[in-house]
Design a protein around this motif. Structure first.
Motif, PDB file in Angstrom:
ATOM      1  N   PHE A 115       1.152  -1.184   0.125  1.00 30.33           N
ATOM      2  CA  PHE A 115      -0.348   0.293   0.001  1.00 30.33           C
ATOM      3  C   PHE A 115       0.972   1.104   0.299  1.00 30.33           C
ATOM      4  O   PHE A 115       0.856   2.336   0.856  1.00 30.33           O
ATOM      5  N   PRO A 116       1.790   1.305  -0.711  1.00 24.99           N
ATOM      6  CA  PRO A 116       2.749   2.306  -0.987  1.00 24.99           C
ATOM      7  C   PRO A 116       2.053   4.227  -1.051  1.00 24.99           C
ATOM      8  O   PRO A 116       1.052   4.283  -1.672  1.00 24.99           O
ATOM      9  N   GLY A 117       2.198   4.793   0.021  1.00 21.41           N
ATOM     10  CA  GLY A 117       1.867   6.116   0.531  1.00 21.41           C
ATOM     11  C   GLY A 117       0.885   6.474   0.726  1.00 21.41           C
ATOM     12  O   GLY A 117      -0.036   7.670   1.579  1.00 21.41           O
ATOM     13  N   LEU A 118      -0.119   5.469   1.483  1.00 19.72           N
ATOM     14  CA  LEU A 118      -1.301   5.284   2.319  1.00 19.72           C
ATOM     15  C   LEU A 118      -0.716   4.709   3.402  1.00 19.72           C
ATOM     16  O   LEU A 118       0.042   4.388   3.997  1.00 19.72           O
ATOM     17  N   ASP A 119      -1.540   5.814   4.164  1.00 22.32           N
ATOM     18  CA  ASP A 119      -1.810   5.159   5.944  1.00 22.32           C
ATOM     19  C   ASP A 119      -2.556   4.262   6.445  1.00 22.32           C
ATOM     20  O   ASP A 119      -2.987   3.434   4.996  1.00 22.32           O
ATOM     21  N   ILE A 120      -2.053   3.585   7.523  1.00 28.70           N
ATOM     22  CA  ILE A 120      -2.389   2.287   7.475  1.00 28.70           C
ATOM     23  C   ILE A 120      -2.755   2.549   9.009  1.00 28.70           C
ATOM     24  O   ILE A 120      -2.001   2.815   9.788  1.00 28.70           O
ATOM     25  N   SER A 121      -3.898   1.842   9.209  1.00 32.70           N
ATOM     26  CA  SER A 121      -4.478   1.589  10.654  1.00 32.70           C
ATOM     27  C   SER A 121      -4.460  -0.047  11.264  1.00 32.70           C
ATOM     28  O   SER A 121      -5.023  -1.014  10.296  1.00 32.70           O
ATOM     29  N   ALA A 122      -4.551  -0.172  12.413  1.00 38.47           N
ATOM     30  CA  ALA A 122      -4.869  -1.353  12.908  1.00 38.47           C
ATOM     31  C   ALA A 122      -5.643  -1.072  14.114  1.00 38.47           C
ATOM     32  O   ALA A 122      -4.855  -0.094  14.605  1.00 38.47           O
ATOM     33  N   ASP A 123      -6.475  -1.905  14.355  1.00 34.75           N
ATOM     34  CA  ASP A 123      -7.402  -1.829  15.923  1.00 34.75           C
ATOM     35  C   ASP A 123      -6.585  -3.102  17.061  1.00 34.75           C
ATOM     36  O   ASP A 123      -6.227  -4.333  15.880  1.00 34.75           O
ATOM     37  N   VAL A 124      -5.924  -2.676  17.915  1.00 28.95           N
ATOM     38  CA  VAL A 124      -5.141  -3.296  18.756  1.00 28.95           C
ATOM     39  C   VAL A 124      -6.178  -2.804  20.122  1.00 28.95           C
ATOM     40  O   VAL A 124      -6.974  -2.165  20.819  1.00 28.95           O
ATOM     41  N   LEU A 125      -6.740  -4.590  21.008  1.00 25.88           N
ATOM     42  CA  LEU A 125      -7.226  -4.927  21.504  1.00 25.88           C
ATOM     43  C   LEU A 125      -7.073  -3.477  22.890  1.00 25.88           C
ATOM     44  O   LEU A 125      -5.633  -3.821  23.374  1.00 25.88           O
ATOM     45  N   VAL A 126      -7.172  -2.571  23.287  1.00 23.94           N
ATOM     46  CA  VAL A 126      -6.939  -2.471  24.901  1.00 23.94           C
ATOM     47  C   VAL A 126      -6.158  -2.825  25.889  1.00 23.94           C
ATOM     48  O   VAL A 126      -7.301  -3.904  26.201  1.00 23.94           O
ATOM     49  N   GLY A 127      -5.338  -2.920  26.423  1.00 26.33           N
ATOM     50  CA  GLY A 127      -4.618  -3.700  27.354  1.00 26.33           C
ATOM     51  C   GLY A 127      -3.983  -5.027  26.665  1.00 26.33           C
ATOM     52  O   GLY A 127      -3.448  -5.549  27.766  1.00 26.33           O
ATOM     53  N   ASN A 128      -3.542  -5.502  25.454  1.00 22.67           N
ATOM     54  CA  ASN A 128      -2.941  -6.501  24.898  1.00 22.67           C
ATOM     55  C   ASN A 128      -1.788  -5.783  24.840  1.00 22.67           C
ATOM     56  O   ASN A 128      -0.836  -5.360  24.029  1.00 22.67           O
ATOM     57  N   ASP A 129      -0.453  -6.657  25.895  1.00 27.02           N
ATOM     58  CA  ASP A 129       0.414  -6.270  26.205  1.00 27.02           C
ATOM     59  C   ASP A 129       1.504  -6.705  25.037  1.00 27.02           C
ATOM     60  O   ASP A 129       3.045  -6.517  25.423  1.00 27.02           O
ATOM     61  N   LEU A 130       0.760  -7.269  24.373  1.00 30.18           N
ATOM     62  CA  LEU A 130       1.689  -7.667  22.853  1.00 30.18           C
ATOM     63  C   LEU A 130       1.601  -6.796  21.906  1.00 30.18           C
ATOM     64  O   LEU A 130       2.652  -6.320  20.871  1.00 30.18           O
ATOM     65  N   GLY A 131       0.911  -6.591  21.331  1.00 29.47           N
ATOM     66  CA  GLY A 131       0.292  -5.892  20.330  1.00 29.47           C
ATOM     67  C   GLY A 131       0.606  -4.340  20.430  1.00 29.47           C
ATOM     68  O   GLY A 131       0.899  -4.071  19.215  1.00 29.47           O
ATOM     69  N   GLU A 132       0.001  -3.781  20.995  1.00 33.08           N
ATOM     70  CA  GLU A 132       0.604  -2.632  21.488  1.00 33.08           C
ATOM     71  C   GLU A 132       1.794  -2.192  21.450  1.00 33.08           C
ATOM     72  O   GLU A 132       1.905  -0.903  20.860  1.00 33.08           O
ATOM     73  N   PRO A 133       3.340  -2.477  22.312  1.00 33.80           N
ATOM     74  CA  PRO A 133       3.609  -2.014  22.448  1.00 33.80           C
ATOM     75  C   PRO A 133       4.688  -2.573  21.620  1.00 33.80           C
ATOM     76  O   PRO A 133       5.501  -2.176  20.096  1.00 33.80           O
ATOM     77  N   PHE A 134       3.860  -3.218  20.653  1.00 35.46           N
ATOM     78  CA  PHE A 134       4.722  -3.840  18.873  1.00 35.46           C
ATOM     79  C   PHE A 134       4.864  -2.522  18.279  1.00 35.46           C
ATOM     80  O   PHE A 134       5.722  -2.473  16.961  1.00 35.46           O
ATOM     81  N   TYR A 135       3.276  -2.404  17.941  1.00 38.13           N
ATOM     82  CA  TYR A 135       3.040  -1.039  16.711  1.00 38.13           C
ATOM     83  C   TYR A 135       3.432   0.789  17.515  1.00 38.13           C
ATOM     84  O   TYR A 135       4.557   0.792  16.786  1.00 38.13           O
ATOM     85  N   VAL A 136       3.332   0.080  18.771  1.00 37.27           N
ATOM     86  CA  VAL A 136       4.287   1.933  19.186  1.00 37.27           C
ATOM     87  C   VAL A 136       5.649   1.641  18.686  1.00 37.27           C
ATOM     88  O   VAL A 136       6.707   2.293  18.501  1.00 37.27           O
ATOM     89  N   ALA A 137       6.118   0.739  18.724  1.00 37.17           N
ATOM     90  CA  ALA A 137       7.945   0.382  18.508  1.00 37.17           C
ATOM     91  C   ALA A 137       8.320   0.305  17.011  1.00 37.17           C
ATOM     92  O   ALA A 137       9.399   0.651  16.648  1.00 37.17           O
TER      93      ALA A 137
END
Length: 167
Positions: free
Chosen positions: A118-140
């Motif tokens: 998806f060149p040139g596009l913003d990318i979104s992802a929805d992560v369950l609040v409290g998902n201690d694996l998903g949230e840090p993955f995306y932040v990093a």
């Protein structure tokens, strides 16, 4: 100590990957969300969202990639990501790795393929609040926190946060 990383391969998913994708999703959902939303809602969601026919359609309709660890003790499909265009941006629909294969670089390798798809596009992802694996993955990986959303999963209302990677 972090696990030693093996060599990761990523390729576009094909219909023959459907069973392996289903298994990865089942293993990841049970390990990740059972304590957060309960085992029964997890099983109801998996029974609906990851039937053989639904997974085959997802592979056919969306940008779906699979990752494998090709050295070490792991083999076969160890992770997958599914993304699609959603208006003016791309959205990651599903993104999972086998619990025993986490920390091997597969998530990063899969994300690179989504960005390239998806060149040139913003990318979104929805992560369950409290998902201690998903949230840090995306932040990093440079994602920024967005709006809080409510969704129904397996008959339970849950809260997710939308994360954004700007193009």
């Amino acid at each position: 100590a972090a696990p030693e990383r093996g060599i990761v391969t990523v390729r576009r998913a094909v219909p023959g990957d459907a069973d392996a994708i289903r298994q990865v999703a089942h293993d990841a959902w049970r390990a990740t969300y059972g304590d957060l939303i309960g085992e029964e809602p997890v099983e109801r969601f998996l029974a609906q969202a990851y039937t053989p026919d639904r997974v085959s359609l997802r592979i056919e309709r969306n940008e779906t990639f699979v990752a494998s660890l090709v050295d070490g003790d792991l083999s076969g499909v160890d992770g997958f990501v599914e993304a699609k265009r959603d208006g003016d941006h791309a959205h990651i629909v599903a993104f999972y790795t086998r619990p025993g294969a986490r920390g091997q670089g597969m998530g990063s390798a899969l994300l690179v393929r989504v960005v390239a798809a998806f060149p040139g596009l913003d990318i979104s992802a929805d992560v369950l609040v409290g998902n201690d694996l998903g949230e840090p993955f995306y932040v990093a990986r440079g994602f920024e926190a967005g709006d809080l959303l409510e969704e129904e999963i397996g008959g339970e209302t849950i809260r997710e946060r939308r994360w954004w990677l700007r193009a």
